[in-house]
Write a protein that holds these residues in place. Structure first.
Motif, mmCIF file in Angstrom:
data_model
loop_
_atom_site.group_PDB
_atom_site.id
_atom_site.type_symbol
_atom_site.label_atom_id
_atom_site.label_comp_id
_atom_site.label_asym_id
_atom_site.label_seq_id
_atom_site.Cartn_x
_atom_site.Cartn_y
_atom_site.Cartn_z
ATOM 1 N N TYR B 231 0.849 -1.152 0.173
ATOM 2 C CA TYR B 231 0.053 0.132 0.035
ATOM 3 C C TYR B 231 0.716 1.179 -0.054
ATOM 4 C CZ TYR B 231 -3.127 3.671 1.597
ATOM 5 O OH TYR B 231 -3.833 4.717 1.775
ATOM 6 N N LEU B 232 1.755 1.207 0.766
ATOM 7 C CA LEU B 232 2.831 2.562 0.992
ATOM 8 C C LEU B 232 3.832 2.684 -0.614
ATOM 9 C CD1 LEU B 232 4.443 2.003 4.245
ATOM 10 C CD2 LEU B 232 3.086 3.648 3.670
ATOM 11 N N GLY B 233 3.836 1.490 -1.213
ATOM 12 C CA GLY B 233 4.516 1.732 -2.626
ATOM 13 C C GLY B 233 3.588 2.222 -3.593
ATOM 14 N N GLU B 234 2.114 1.834 -3.367
ATOM 15 C CA GLU B 234 1.102 2.499 -4.257
ATOM 16 C C GLU B 234 1.047 4.040 -4.028
ATOM 17 O OE1 GLU B 234 -2.508 0.321 -3.855
ATOM 18 O OE2 GLU B 234 -1.596 -1.430 -4.076
ATOM 19 N N LEU B 235 1.263 4.354 -2.744
ATOM 20 C CA LEU B 235 1.037 5.610 -1.942
ATOM 21 C C LEU B 235 2.100 6.398 -2.950
ATOM 22 C CD1 LEU B 235 -1.251 6.874 -0.293
ATOM 23 C CD2 LEU B 235 0.550 6.560 1.630
ATOM 24 N N VAL B 236 3.303 6.132 -2.683
ATOM 25 C CA VAL B 236 4.382 6.922 -3.425
ATOM 26 C C VAL B 236 4.136 6.862 -4.918
ATOM 27 C CG1 VAL B 236 7.046 6.692 -3.977
ATOM 28 C CG2 VAL B 236 6.213 5.787 -1.858
ATOM 29 N N THR B 237 3.703 6.198 -5.639
ATOM 30 C CA THR B 237 3.255 6.316 -6.794
ATOM 31 C C THR B 237 2.119 7.585 -7.089
ATOM 32 O OG1 THR B 237 3.534 3.930 -7.076
ATOM 33 C CG2 THR B 237 2.922 5.188 -9.255
ATOM 34 N N LYS B 238 1.274 7.238 -6.441
ATOM 35 C CA LYS B 238 0.264 8.079 -6.469
ATOM 36 C C LYS B 238 0.381 9.543 -6.243
ATOM 37 C CE LYS B 238 -4.215 9.057 -3.876
ATOM 38 N NZ LYS B 238 -4.905 8.890 -2.726
ATOM 39 N N LEU B 239 1.289 9.659 -5.039
ATOM 40 C CA LEU B 239 1.682 11.129 -4.599
ATOM 41 C C LEU B 239 2.794 11.564 -5.561
ATOM 42 C CD1 LEU B 239 1.939 10.484 -0.787
ATOM 43 C CD2 LEU B 239 0.405 11.924 -2.207
ATOM 44 N N GLY B 240 3.204 10.794 -6.446
ATOM 45 C CA GLY B 240 4.468 11.370 -7.325
ATOM 46 C C GLY B 240 3.729 12.249 -8.266
ATOM 47 N N ALA B 241 2.500 12.052 -8.592
ATOM 48 C CA ALA B 241 1.797 12.821 -9.507
ATOM 49 C C ALA B 241 1.242 14.250 -8.868
ATOM 50 C CB ALA B 241 0.521 12.271 -10.158
ATOM 51 N N MET B 242 1.100 14.133 -7.429
ATOM 52 C CA MET B 242 0.670 15.539 -6.957
ATOM 53 C C MET B 242 1.360 15.452 -5.506
ATOM 54 S SD MET B 242 -3.286 14.164 -5.896
ATOM 55 C CE MET B 242 -3.366 12.523 -5.171
ATOM 56 N N PRO B 243 2.682 16.271 -5.481
ATOM 57 C CA PRO B 243 3.466 15.687 -4.138
ATOM 58 C C PRO B 243 2.980 16.629 -3.169
ATOM 59 C CG PRO B 243 4.619 16.936 -6.234
ATOM 60 C CD PRO B 243 3.338 16.590 -6.744
ATOM 61 N N PRO B 244 2.794 16.181 -1.976
ATOM 62 C CA PRO B 244 2.354 16.871 -0.862
ATOM 63 C C PRO B 244 3.438 17.919 -0.327
ATOM 64 C CG PRO B 244 3.050 14.808 -0.259
ATOM 65 C CD PRO B 244 3.231 14.737 -1.581
ATOM 66 N N ARG B 245 2.983 18.817 0.276
ATOM 67 C CA ARG B 245 4.074 19.875 0.823
ATOM 68 C C ARG B 245 4.414 19.322 2.114
ATOM 69 N NH1 ARG B 245 4.285 25.254 -0.827
ATOM 70 N NH2 ARG B 245 5.979 25.300 0.404
ATOM 71 N N MET B 246 3.638 18.628 2.870
ATOM 72 C CA MET B 246 4.130 18.095 4.252
ATOM 73 C C MET B 246 3.207 16.681 4.494
ATOM 74 S SD MET B 246 2.605 21.384 6.566
ATOM 75 C CE MET B 246 2.258 22.622 5.512
ATOM 76 N N ILE B 247 3.940 15.979 5.467
ATOM 77 C CA ILE B 247 3.101 14.828 6.387
ATOM 78 C C ILE B 247 2.733 15.341 7.558
ATOM 79 C CG2 ILE B 247 3.360 12.353 6.799
ATOM 80 C CD1 ILE B 247 5.376 12.354 4.380
ATOM 81 N N LEU B 248 1.695 15.238 8.145
ATOM 82 C CA LEU B 248 1.366 15.443 9.529
ATOM 83 C C LEU B 248 1.340 14.402 10.472
ATOM 84 C CD1 LEU B 248 -1.947 17.989 8.853
ATOM 85 C CD2 LEU B 248 0.661 18.424 8.792
#
Lengths: 482, 301
Positions: B231-248
């Motif tokens: 799931y974390l792997g998928e998350l990295v791919t997904k977030l590659g398209a719309m990078p977050p500014r921060m992780i809370l």
């Protein structure tokens, strides 16, 4: 020691009577005055509530202040608010849960536990005995070999009205039998620390006795619970508990019952046939450690409590005990979790000691020879266990059980009427057992467990038991005791 | 044994004749409601807080010490919306205290004072640990705190009518200071509007809603379910398209998954107090939001 029983009855009575008396006291003048005060305070409250609403409206806040209770129909709270002078004032919260209207609005909380196991036992479970201890017909031993359906436990619980809560737990066994495990009412509205519970319930004695099977840390109960209570002591009766008004947890409890559960028997006699007294104290040490300790005492009487044995030639006989059975015990539990955060790491240590004295008559081969003589025994047992949650959802556990049957005084043996070998179930023994377990709980509602035990409960060679177990809970989210 | 019974009886009689205590005894389930009760009640209340910022309020043991506090409490201030369902019912049951049972004035629920977000239209346990009544982490929107404060002021005034005026004036004072503070936080936090973030558990929903932060993803695939490597792997791919500014991340969360993700999506992990006491700066409710806003802005630099 028999002089204790009347005192115990007084104790129980006083427990029940004190809150009643204090509530009845000064019924007239005080009640009028209180009513007046109540009226006054309610007007004040209403005025101030209105003021604060005006202030809120004036400030034109964006915050959507909740649709207060007047706006929505009182949700299907488990508890209906008690009558208040001004029912329209949002005086009280509904209990969370329920929430839907219609005919199902008042449905009780329902939950079901499914459990089962796979057992690999090195010795025939039919021959399982806790050597030196009178068989009690309860849940003793590891169960059968191969796949087993465990007990399916159905719990239905709800507040009855503002004054009582009711709970029924029925267990359906793999043999299609339904047993009422617990069916009790409990008071909600008593004050000053009093709670009264009645019906059928697990006795408050010890620590593990009140814990339901699905919440145990091992597949089975400690040997001492199996030998002394056939797994758990159930009372059909009444329990009164009182909690002291102190920051340290101090609880006193008394129970009176019909004595029908082992080690007692039903006796066709009015009044209290079984009495339990217990006390628990507990508290915290820093923000990471909490503890509870307790002492319990149980007084029972058995009238012709039968058990099956063999005589010295190996012929099956039925023997019976008549007399008093007194049990006392100590229990302690300590839980440690860094900053009280039990999600990531937690250590749980617990131990209990129980000792039983029985005094009366033992009848040998009731339907045959039917000999009778006096009987006295003092037996004890204890366990200590530790369970460690080493990463979220994973726990390991270690438990040690030890029992001491002592050497019972059997009149028929001492007089030379029968040889000691005529009572194989009562031969002196000191059974013990070591158990290790590993469990994984994918969520709060499921648990898978592996357990291995070196069980030397029998007189002769030991048993090696490997068990795999599943436990699932569906339905309402239960809350667990400490 | 008879002596034991006699002393137990003596203790009972003593307890029955004890005088009523002056200050209202309050048991707050969480630090934020404890802090709020202290703000509103001043020296007329004696508040005990059941949990700390380092505990996950979903998973608390119904400890003997908490049962003892519930026994003597005049008022329980809980979040409600089933946040405390695993332990608060046991405290109430074991307390022998009729005053604080749900349905009585001595039981106050914060969540029923505000509008809940994320109320599911249907519920099933396969969705994880979801709350059928809506997301209960309401206090991270200060407007909600104001609404709860209004309700709590009324309740305190009702329970302790002799001091009603005291509570009303403290309540009014708090509302005034709180309004000013909200205005300050909102103007400070203006640059945060529309900023993409990743959360761990769905307990920042009200904060995001208030500040206009955009929740792009949650590290927990479902509430209460820890992420798998896949799931974390998928998350990295997904977030590659719309990078977050921060992780809370909250004080009580495990840092592993957040740190792992942080390296891969090149966004800093921002530790937030979540509640009073979660960071040294979050000493009270004002400090909680001061520090939260400050830490969020710090990550924007």
């Amino acid at each position: 020691m028999t002089s204790v029983r009347p005192f115990a009855a007084i104790f129980l009575f006083c427990f029940a009577a004190v809150p009643a008396m204090s509530h009845a006291a000064g019924a007239d003048v005080a009640a009028l005055r209180a009513e007046l005060e109540q009226l006054k305070s309610d007007y004040n409250t209403r005025v101030s509530a209105l003021e604060s609403r005006i202030a809120q409206l004036e400030s034109g806040q964006a915050a959507a202040p909740a649709a207060p209770a007047e706006a929505s129909p009182a949700p299907a709270a488990a508890a209906a608010p008690p009558p208040m002078p001004f029912p329209t004032t949002p005086t009280a919260e509904p209990a969370s849960g329920g929430g839907r209207g219609g005919a199902s609005a008042f449905n009780p909380a329902i939950s079901m536990i499914l459990a089962g196991n796979y057992a690999n036992l090195s010795r025939d479970p039919e021959t399982y005995r806790i050597a030196g201890f009178i068989p009690n017909g309860g849940d003793v031993g590891p169960g059968e070999r191969s796949f087993n359906l465990g007990e399916s436990e159905l719990t239905v619980a709800s507040n009855v009205d503002p004054y009582f809560f009711a709970n029924v737990t029925a267990s359906v066994t793999a043999d299609n039998e339904i047993e009422i495990e617990e069916a009790y009412f409990r008071t909600l509205a008593l004050r000053d620390g009093f709670t009264v519970k009645g019906g059928r319930f697990f006795s408050g004695l010890g620590y593990l006795n009140e814990i339901h099977a699905h919440a145990w840390d091992f597949v089975d109960q400690p040997l001492v619970y199996q030998a002394f209570f056939g797994s758990q002591l159930t009372q059909d009766g009444l329990q009164v508990k009182w909690l002291a008004p102190t920051d340290t947890f101090i609880e006193l409890g008394a129970e009176g019952g019909n004595g029908g559960a082992f080690p007692g028997t039903r006796r066709n006699r009015n009044g209290l046939n079984s009495t339990t007294l217990f006390t628990h104290v507990g508290g915290d040490v820093g923000d990471s450690t909490s503890w509870r300790m307790g002492a319990s005492w149980l007084h029972d009487h058995a009238d012709g409590r039968t058990y099956e044995d063999t005589d010295e030639l190996g012929v099956p006989v039925e023997n019976a005990f008549t007399g008093t059975s007194k049990t006392w015990g100590l229990d302690a539990i300590l839980k440690w979790a860094p900053h009280g955060d039990s999600t990531h790491r937690q250590l749980k240590l617990q131990a209990e000691y129980l000792q039983r004295t029985e005094d009366g008559e033992l009848a040998f081969d009731e339907s045959g020879a039917n000999l009778s003589g006096d009987y006295r025994s003092r037996q004890s047992g204890w366990y200590a266990q530790g369970v460690y949650l080493f990463q979220p959802r994973w726990r390991v556990g270690l438990r040690y059980d030890s029992m001491d049957s002592g050497t019972p005084h059997i009149g028929l043996v001492d007089s030379g009427t029968l040889p000691r070998s005529a009572f194989p179930a009562l031969l002196s023994a000191s059974p013990d057992r070591v158990t290790v377990m590993l469990d994984w709980s994918p969520s709060e509602f499921s648990r898978l467990r592996a357990q291995y035990a070196w069980d030397d409960a029998r007189l002769d060679q030991g048993d090696r038991q490997f068990l795999l177990q599943y436990i699932y809970g569906i339905g309402a989210h239960g809350a667990h005791k400490f | 044994m008879t002596r034991l019974i006699r002393s137990a009886l003596a203790l009972l009689l003593l307890a029955a004749t004890l005088p009523a205590h002056a200050a209202l005894k309050v048991l707050a389930t969480t630090p934020e409601w404890g802090a709020l009760t202290n703000e509103l009640g001043g020296d007329k209340v004696n508040v005990y807080i059941a949990t700390s910022a380092f505990q996950d309020v979903h998973r608390i043991d119904a400890k003997p010490s908490l049962v003892a506090r519930a026994r003597s409490a005049d008022l329980v201030v809980a979040t409600g919306a089933e946040l405390e369902i695993g332990w608060l019912p046991v405290l109430l049951q074991e307390s022998g205290n009729g005053k604080i049972q749900p349905g009585n004035p001595g039981y106050f629920e914060a969540a029923s004072q505000v509008k809940l977000l994320e109320v599911p239209s249907s519920v099933d346990r396969s969705m994880g640990d979801i709350h059928p009544l809506g997301n209960p982490h309401v206090h991270l929107d200060p407007h909600n705190v104001a609404a709860v404060a209004a309700g709590l002021t009324t309740r305190l005034a009702m329970l302790d009518s002799a001091n009603a005026a005291y509570y009303q004036s403290r309540g009014a004072d708090f509302q005034q200071r709180w309004r000013d503070a909200i205005a300050r936080w909102e103007s400070q936090a203006a640059p945060l509007k529309g900023v993409g973030i990743v959360v761990i558990h769905k307990d920042q929903v009200y904060l995001c809603h208030w500040l206009g932060l955009k929740e792009l993803a949650a590290i927990e695939p479902k509430p209460g379910v820890p992420p798998s490597a896949g799931y974390l792997g998928e998350l990295v791919t997904k977030l590659g398209a719309m990078p977050p500014r921060m992780i809370l991340r909250n004080a009580y969360n495990d840092s592993k998954a957040a740190d792992w993700l942080s390296e891969r999506v090149h966004a800093p992990v921002v530790l937030l107090p979540y509640t009073v006491g979660g960071t040294p700066e979050a000493k009270d409710l004002f400090g909680l939001f001061d520090d939260t806003v400050k830490r969020l802005l710090g990550a924007m630099k």
